[in-house]
Design a protein around this motif. Structure first.
Motif, PDB file in Angstrom:
ATOM      1  N   PRO A 200      -0.522  -6.621   1.819  1.00  0.00           N
ATOM      2  CA  PRO A 200       0.832  -6.064   1.951  1.00  0.00           C
ATOM      3  C   PRO A 200       0.741  -4.615   2.431  1.00  0.00           C
ATOM      4  CG  PRO A 200       0.546  -7.168  -0.162  1.00  0.00           C
ATOM      5  CD  PRO A 200      -0.818  -7.048   0.452  1.00  0.00           C
ATOM      6  N   SER A 201       1.804  -4.129   3.025  1.00  0.00           N
ATOM      7  CA  SER A 201       1.804  -2.776   3.573  1.00  0.00           C
ATOM      8  C   SER A 201       1.668  -1.740   2.463  1.00  0.00           C
ATOM      9  CB  SER A 201       3.084  -2.525   4.367  1.00  0.00           C
ATOM     10  OG  SER A 201       4.206  -2.618   3.522  1.00  0.00           O
ATOM     11  N   PRO A 202       1.215  -0.533   2.802  1.00  0.00           N
ATOM     12  CA  PRO A 202       0.946   0.495   1.782  1.00  0.00           C
ATOM     13  C   PRO A 202       2.164   0.901   0.956  1.00  0.00           C
ATOM     14  CG  PRO A 202      -0.143   1.055   3.845  1.00  0.00           C
ATOM     15  CD  PRO A 202       0.753  -0.117   4.137  1.00  0.00           C
ATOM     16  N   GLN A 203       3.382   0.636   1.440  1.00  0.00           N
ATOM     17  CA  GLN A 203       4.577   1.065   0.710  1.00  0.00           C
ATOM     18  C   GLN A 203       4.925   0.135  -0.448  1.00  0.00           C
ATOM     19  OE1 GLN A 203       4.534   0.501   4.068  1.00  0.00           O
ATOM     20  NE2 GLN A 203       4.347   2.642   4.752  1.00  0.00           N
ATOM     21  N   THR A 204       4.226  -0.989  -0.589  1.00  0.00           N
ATOM     22  CA  THR A 204       4.601  -1.979  -1.595  1.00  0.00           C
ATOM     23  C   THR A 204       3.878  -1.750  -2.918  1.00  0.00           C
ATOM     24  OG1 THR A 204       2.862  -3.511  -0.881  1.00  0.00           O
ATOM     25  CG2 THR A 204       5.011  -3.698   0.207  1.00  0.00           C
ATOM     26  N   ALA A 205       4.473  -2.265  -3.993  1.00  0.00           N
ATOM     27  CA  ALA A 205       3.862  -2.140  -5.321  1.00  0.00           C
ATOM     28  C   ALA A 205       2.563  -2.939  -5.402  1.00  0.00           C
ATOM     29  CB  ALA A 205       4.846  -2.618  -6.386  1.00  0.00           C
ATOM     30  N   ILE A 206       2.529  -4.107  -4.739  1.00  0.00           N
ATOM     31  CA  ILE A 206       1.301  -4.913  -4.766  1.00  0.00           C
ATOM     32  C   ILE A 206       0.156  -4.145  -4.135  1.00  0.00           C
ATOM     33  CG2 ILE A 206       0.184  -7.004  -3.887  1.00  0.00           C
ATOM     34  CD1 ILE A 206       2.801  -8.449  -4.101  1.00  0.00           C
ATOM     35  N   ARG A 207       0.426  -3.495  -3.009  1.00  0.00           N
ATOM     36  CA  ARG A 207      -0.642  -2.755  -2.329  1.00  0.00           C
ATOM     37  C   ARG A 207      -1.121  -1.594  -3.194  1.00  0.00           C
ATOM     38  NH1 ARG A 207      -2.234  -2.047   2.959  1.00  0.00           N
ATOM     39  NH2 ARG A 207      -4.042  -0.641   2.992  1.00  0.00           N
ATOM     40  N   ALA A 208      -0.210  -0.923  -3.865  1.00  0.00           N
ATOM     41  CA  ALA A 208      -0.610   0.172  -4.738  1.00  0.00           C
ATOM     42  C   ALA A 208      -1.548  -0.331  -5.832  1.00  0.00           C
ATOM     43  CB  ALA A 208       0.617   0.843  -5.355  1.00  0.00           C
ATOM     44  N   GLY A 209      -1.219  -1.497  -6.412  1.00  0.00           N
ATOM     45  CA  GLY A 209      -2.078  -2.071  -7.426  1.00  0.00           C
ATOM     46  C   GLY A 209      -3.425  -2.499  -6.870  1.00  0.00           C
ATOM     47  N   PHE A 210      -3.407  -3.069  -5.660  1.00  0.00           N
ATOM     48  CA  PHE A 210      -4.669  -3.500  -5.050  1.00  0.00           C
ATOM     49  C   PHE A 210      -5.551  -2.302  -4.717  1.00  0.00           C
ATOM     50  CE2 PHE A 210      -7.275  -4.164  -1.307  1.00  0.00           C
ATOM     51  CZ  PHE A 210      -8.059  -5.237  -1.718  1.00  0.00           C
ATOM     52  N   ASP A 211      -4.971  -1.250  -4.151  1.00  0.00           N
ATOM     53  CA  ASP A 211      -5.761  -0.065  -3.808  1.00  0.00           C
ATOM     54  C   ASP A 211      -6.419   0.538  -5.050  1.00  0.00           C
ATOM     55  OD1 ASP A 211      -5.126  -0.369  -1.159  1.00  0.00           O
ATOM     56  OD2 ASP A 211      -3.583   1.198  -1.122  1.00  0.00           O
ATOM     57  N   ALA A 212      -5.689   0.525  -6.161  1.00  0.00           N
ATOM     58  CA  ALA A 212      -6.262   1.039  -7.411  1.00  0.00           C
ATOM     59  C   ALA A 212      -7.416   0.156  -7.876  1.00  0.00           C
ATOM     60  CB  ALA A 212      -5.176   1.125  -8.486  1.00  0.00           C
ATOM     61  N   LEU A 213      -7.248  -1.167  -7.730  1.00  0.00           N
ATOM     62  CA  LEU A 213      -8.316  -2.100  -8.113  1.00  0.00           C
ATOM     63  C   LEU A 213      -9.558  -1.875  -7.254  1.00  0.00           C
ATOM     64  CD1 LEU A 213      -9.420  -4.621  -9.558  1.00  0.00           C
ATOM     65  CD2 LEU A 213      -8.256  -6.007  -7.813  1.00  0.00           C
ATOM     66  N   ALA A 214      -9.369  -1.740  -5.946  1.00  0.00           N
ATOM     67  CA  ALA A 214     -10.500  -1.517  -5.047  1.00  0.00           C
ATOM     68  C   ALA A 214     -11.226  -0.219  -5.389  1.00  0.00           C
ATOM     69  CB  ALA A 214     -10.022  -1.494  -3.599  1.00  0.00           C
ATOM     70  N   ALA A 215     -10.459   0.820  -5.749  1.00  0.00           N
ATOM     71  CA  ALA A 215     -11.073   2.099  -6.117  1.00  0.00           C
ATOM     72  C   ALA A 215     -11.899   1.955  -7.390  1.00  0.00           C
ATOM     73  CB  ALA A 215      -9.994   3.159  -6.291  1.00  0.00           C
TER      74      ALA A 215
END
Length: 297
Positions: A200-215
């Motif tokens: 999903p695009s960076p503006q979405t809540a799912i992407r925010a959660g995924f980016d945190a998981l990847a980090a």
């Protein structure tokens, strides 16, 4: 004292435009008539409603109070017109706005209790959130479906109903499982590190959660594609462009048929769905039951 609603409407137009000239043009009457009727309203209320600043008009404290009440009066009038305009139809219409990027499967799940109801018409309008909320405000919509909870303040008193929360998973085409994932097992870090991803695009809540998981996993993902539209994400996964990070409900039919498979649930990442309404003096009677069913599903 009887309040002249015509004068109040004229005052409302002046407050919105900030000038007598602009209000006169909008109302298609002369500026002198606007000025005369404004003075008549001020005299009847016993207070000045504007003070002049340069070429514009600024609301006084009394003017701000009058504007708040005028907004309430005109919204109530619009509400009454919308409801009674359907007299004889027993409120047999539900007007739904849905964020254009929202999962179609979720929309159908929400609307399902209304389908096949005798003498009930369901209309669905897709669009961007700001436009849909304006439709809710002007009573052309009864409810807005979204995965983005709107800001709520004194000027926008939305009623935000949390009606569902869906898990998010890695979804893939079976060919990718057989050819490329074999041997990695449940090693989430390896999957995210080695496989191209559809996000999903960076503006979405799912992407925010995924980016945190990847980090947290120390992974720099290989991004094959990203989109803000759930239907497009599902199609990209079907074309085997990579592993999709999407709620399983988005690909429910493909998962049931075996065209796609759920590789791994991403714990801690969810997508929330909301139904947004506004307080109404004459609420749509179908809506309360619809929200009750949606929350219980």
């Amino acid at each position: 004292m009887r309040l002249n609603l015509h004068h109040l409407h004229l005052f409302h137009a002046i407050a919105q435009d900030g000038t007598l000239t602009g209000a006169a043009a909008r109302l298609n009457i002369s500026q002198s008539a606007v000025s005369t009727q404004l003075r008549a309203l001020e005299a009847s209320l016993g207070h000045d409603l504007f003070e002049r600043r340069g070429r514009g008009l600024i609301l006084t404290e009394a003017g701000r109070i009058a504007l708040d009440h005028a907004d309430t009066i005109f919204r109530t009038a619009s509400d009454l017109t919308a409801i009674l305009g359907e007299a004889g139809r027993a409120r047999s219409r539900v007007r739904v706005g849905a964020l254009a990027t929202l999962s179609r499967n979720f929309q159908m799940q929400f609307l399902k209790p209304l389908l096949n109801t005798p003498d009930l018409e369901v209309s669905v309008q897709s669009g961007v959130q700001d436009d849909l909320l304006r439709g809710l405000e002007d009573l052309s919509l009864d409810v807005v479906l979204t995965n983005l909870a709107p800001a709520r303040d004194a000027q926008t008193p939305w009623l935000i109903h949390a009606i569902d929360e869906q898990p998010v998973s890695l979804i893939a085409a079976p060919a990718r499982i057989a050819a490329r994932i074999t041997g990695r097992g449940d090693d989430l870090g390896a999957l995210l590190r080695d496989m191209p991803l559809i996000l999903p695009s960076p503006q979405t809540a799912i992407r925010a959660g995924f980016d945190a998981l990847a980090a947290r996993l120390g992974v720099t993902p290989i991004i094959a594609a990203e989109a803000d539209d759930m239907a497009m994400l599902r199609l990209l996964v079907r074309e085997d462009a990579g592993l999709g990070v999407i709620p399983p409900i988005v690909a429910r039919d493909e998962l049931a048929s075996g065209r796609l498979v759920e590789v791994k649930r991403l714990e801690g990442i969810t997508e929330s769905f909301f139904a947004v309404t506004r307080a109404r003096r004459f609420p749509n009677p179908h809506l309360a039951e619809l929200l009750k069913v949606a929350r219980a599903t």
